[in-house]
Design a protein around this motif. Structure first.
Motif, PDB file in Angstrom:
ATOM      1  N   SER A 230       0.913  -1.137  -0.033  1.00 26.94           N
ATOM      2  CA  SER A 230      -0.009  -0.074   0.053  1.00 26.94           C
ATOM      3  C   SER A 230       0.863   1.286   0.059  1.00 26.94           C
ATOM      4  CB  SER A 230      -0.838   0.035   1.212  1.00 26.94           C
ATOM      5  OG  SER A 230      -1.704  -0.957   1.300  1.00 26.94           O
ATOM      6  N   THR A 231       1.946   1.277   0.890  1.00 25.05           N
ATOM      7  CA  THR A 231       2.772   2.354   0.870  1.00 25.05           C
ATOM      8  C   THR A 231       3.688   2.507  -0.270  1.00 25.05           C
ATOM      9  OG1 THR A 231       3.122   1.950   3.318  1.00 25.05           O
ATOM     10  CG2 THR A 231       4.703   3.335   2.020  1.00 25.05           C
ATOM     11  N   LYS A 232       3.981   1.564  -1.079  1.00 22.14           N
ATOM     12  CA  LYS A 232       4.644   1.637  -2.480  1.00 22.14           C
ATOM     13  C   LYS A 232       3.631   1.998  -3.399  1.00 22.14           C
ATOM     14  CE  LYS A 232       6.038  -1.572  -5.922  1.00 22.14           C
ATOM     15  NZ  LYS A 232       6.420  -3.011  -6.383  1.00 22.14           N
ATOM     16  N   GLU A 233       2.343   1.631  -3.476  1.00 25.21           N
ATOM     17  CA  GLU A 233       1.425   2.219  -4.511  1.00 25.21           C
ATOM     18  C   GLU A 233       1.174   3.793  -4.062  1.00 25.21           C
ATOM     19  OE1 GLU A 233      -1.113   1.690  -7.433  1.00 25.21           O
ATOM     20  OE2 GLU A 233       0.133  -0.032  -6.670  1.00 25.21           O
ATOM     21  N   MET A 234       1.168   4.186  -2.966  1.00 30.47           N
ATOM     22  CA  MET A 234       0.928   5.607  -2.613  1.00 30.47           C
ATOM     23  C   MET A 234       2.111   6.299  -3.542  1.00 30.47           C
ATOM     24  SD  MET A 234      -0.293   5.066   1.277  1.00 30.47           S
ATOM     25  CE  MET A 234      -0.708   6.868   1.479  1.00 30.47           C
ATOM     26  N   ALA A 235       3.259   5.763  -3.252  1.00 31.33           N
ATOM     27  CA  ALA A 235       4.471   6.322  -3.890  1.00 31.33           C
ATOM     28  C   ALA A 235       4.428   6.448  -5.267  1.00 31.33           C
ATOM     29  CB  ALA A 235       5.698   5.732  -3.496  1.00 31.33           C
ATOM     30  N   LEU A 236       3.975   5.289  -6.025  1.00 32.54           N
ATOM     31  CA  LEU A 236       3.874   5.095  -7.586  1.00 32.54           C
ATOM     32  C   LEU A 236       3.006   5.962  -7.972  1.00 32.54           C
ATOM     33  CD1 LEU A 236       3.962   1.247  -7.742  1.00 32.54           C
ATOM     34  CD2 LEU A 236       5.583   2.744  -8.780  1.00 32.54           C
ATOM     35  N   THR A 237       1.818   6.186  -7.315  1.00 35.03           N
ATOM     36  CA  THR A 237       0.732   6.884  -8.069  1.00 35.03           C
ATOM     37  C   THR A 237       0.880   8.626  -7.830  1.00 35.03           C
ATOM     38  OG1 THR A 237      -0.762   6.765  -5.735  1.00 35.03           O
ATOM     39  CG2 THR A 237      -1.093   4.992  -7.641  1.00 35.03           C
ATOM     40  N   GLY A 238       2.097   8.814  -6.962  1.00 34.87           N
ATOM     41  CA  GLY A 238       2.280  10.411  -6.702  1.00 34.87           C
ATOM     42  C   GLY A 238       1.357  10.846  -5.784  1.00 34.87           C
ATOM     43  N   GLU A 239       0.917  10.164  -4.713  1.00 30.68           N
ATOM     44  CA  GLU A 239      -0.250  10.617  -3.802  1.00 30.68           C
ATOM     45  C   GLU A 239       0.426  11.747  -2.982  1.00 30.68           C
ATOM     46  OE1 GLU A 239      -2.917   9.155  -0.079  1.00 30.68           O
ATOM     47  OE2 GLU A 239      -2.828   7.996  -1.948  1.00 30.68           O
ATOM     48  N   LYS A 240      -0.022  13.153  -3.189  1.00 29.79           N
ATOM     49  CA  LYS A 240       0.504  14.187  -2.292  1.00 29.79           C
ATOM     50  C   LYS A 240       1.957  14.479  -2.794  1.00 29.79           C
ATOM     51  CE  LYS A 240      -2.319  13.637   1.664  1.00 29.79           C
ATOM     52  NZ  LYS A 240      -2.386  13.567   3.218  1.00 29.79           N
ATOM     53  N   HIS A 241       2.154  14.139  -4.070  1.00 31.37           N
ATOM     54  CA  HIS A 241       3.410  14.330  -4.790  1.00 31.37           C
ATOM     55  C   HIS A 241       4.870  14.339  -3.725  1.00 31.37           C
ATOM     56  CE1 HIS A 241       1.181  15.916  -8.068  1.00 31.37           C
ATOM     57  NE2 HIS A 241       0.571  16.445  -7.116  1.00 31.37           N
ATOM     58  N   SER A 242       4.751  12.996  -3.096  1.00 30.05           N
ATOM     59  CA  SER A 242       5.744  12.940  -2.234  1.00 30.05           C
ATOM     60  C   SER A 242       5.981  11.323  -1.850  1.00 30.05           C
ATOM     61  CB  SER A 242       4.905  13.190  -0.637  1.00 30.05           C
ATOM     62  OG  SER A 242       6.063  12.783   0.291  1.00 30.05           O
ATOM     63  N   ASN A 243       7.364  11.093  -1.453  1.00 26.71           N
ATOM     64  CA  ASN A 243       7.648   9.955  -1.217  1.00 26.71           C
ATOM     65  C   ASN A 243       6.844   9.483   0.123  1.00 26.71           C
ATOM     66  OD1 ASN A 243      10.007  10.192  -3.100  1.00 26.71           O
ATOM     67  ND2 ASN A 243      11.548  10.601  -1.520  1.00 26.71           N
ATOM     68  N   TRP A 244       6.705   8.075  -0.084  1.00 29.31           N
ATOM     69  CA  TRP A 244       6.133   7.509   1.300  1.00 29.31           C
ATOM     70  C   TRP A 244       6.849   6.238   1.757  1.00 29.31           C
ATOM     71  CZ3 TRP A 244       1.449   9.138   3.194  1.00 29.31           C
ATOM     72  CH2 TRP A 244       0.964   9.904   2.549  1.00 29.31           C
ATOM     73  N   GLY A 245       6.878   6.229   3.270  1.00 31.82           N
ATOM     74  CA  GLY A 245       7.432   5.507   4.032  1.00 31.82           C
ATOM     75  C   GLY A 245       6.780   4.567   4.757  1.00 31.82           C
ATOM     76  N   THR A 246       7.479   3.611   5.280  1.00 30.72           N
ATOM     77  CA  THR A 246       6.745   2.471   6.202  1.00 30.72           C
ATOM     78  C   THR A 246       7.846   2.479   7.437  1.00 30.72           C
ATOM     79  OG1 THR A 246       5.825   1.115   4.627  1.00 30.72           O
ATOM     80  CG2 THR A 246       5.737   0.405   6.869  1.00 30.72           C
ATOM     81  N   TYR A 247       7.600   2.532   8.616  1.00 29.73           N
ATOM     82  CA  TYR A 247       8.210   2.840   9.935  1.00 29.73           C
ATOM     83  C   TYR A 247       8.005   1.531  10.868  1.00 29.73           C
ATOM     84  CZ  TYR A 247      10.847   5.116  14.084  1.00 29.73           C
ATOM     85  OH  TYR A 247      11.530   5.395  15.044  1.00 29.73           O
ATOM     86  N   PHE A 248       8.810   0.889  11.171  1.00 29.26           N
ATOM     87  CA  PHE A 248       8.752  -0.320  12.177  1.00 29.26           C
ATOM     88  C   PHE A 248       9.181   0.047  13.511  1.00 29.26           C
ATOM     89  CE2 PHE A 248       9.026  -1.511   7.869  1.00 29.26           C
ATOM     90  CZ  PHE A 248       7.877  -2.522   7.475  1.00 29.26           C
TER      91      PHE A 248
END
Length: 156
Positions: A54-72
């Motif tokens: 889901s995080t990767k998809e947000m980056a691929l689609t350019g959601e909010k024109h930003s990189n997206w990350g997952t923090y563990f």
């Protein structure tokens, strides 16, 4: 007639059936516990994979024109957390969504915190990352591998 023939009495048969039923009961409870433990590990590994996808998809689609990350986040003694965040680095103000692992699962290779950042439009990451989770009840481990290309796989 043979008078030395001795058959089983009703009491002996009832005792044997009682012992057999006790053995079968404990065996089925043990098997159910193993199945439940294995299911919990698989369910949490699939949840982590889904969060990463889901995080990767947000980056691929350019959601909010930003990189997206997952923090563990490894919470010692408490259930571990996973955060989806916007941007290149995690901060409390960049949190988009929060998830919690079930209490019988723990991050295995994360001492405090790790993050994976997917690049805008490409969905790639900088280096191969492995997130390892462990069942606290069975000590089984599942590894979630994230490759620079953005491919995500689970290895049990």
């Amino acid at each position: 007639m043979n008078k030395n023939f001795r058959g089983l009495t009703l009491i002996e048969i009832v005792i044997a059936m009682g012992i057999l039923s006790i053995i079968l009961t404990f065996g089925s409870l043990w098997q159910q516990k193993i199945r439940q433990t294995s299911f919990s590990l698989e369910r949490n590994a699939e949840l982590i994979k889904l969060i990463l996808e889901s995080t990767k998809e947000m980056a691929l689609t350019g959601e909010k024109h930003s990189n997206w990350g997952t923090y563990f986040l490894n919470n010692s003694g408490k259930p571990d957390n996973i955060f989806i965040f916007q941007g290149d680095t995690f901060s409390s103000s960049s949190i988009y969504k929060t998830f919690t692992l079930s209490g019988d699962i723990d991050f295995n290779n994360i001492s405090s915190a790790t993050s994976v950042v997917f690049q805008l439009w490409s969905g790639t990451i900088s280096a191969t990352t492995t997130i390892s989770i462990k069942s606290l009840t069975s000590n089984k481990i599942a590894n979630i591998n994230i490759y620079p290309s953005g491919k995500i796989e689970i290895v049990y």
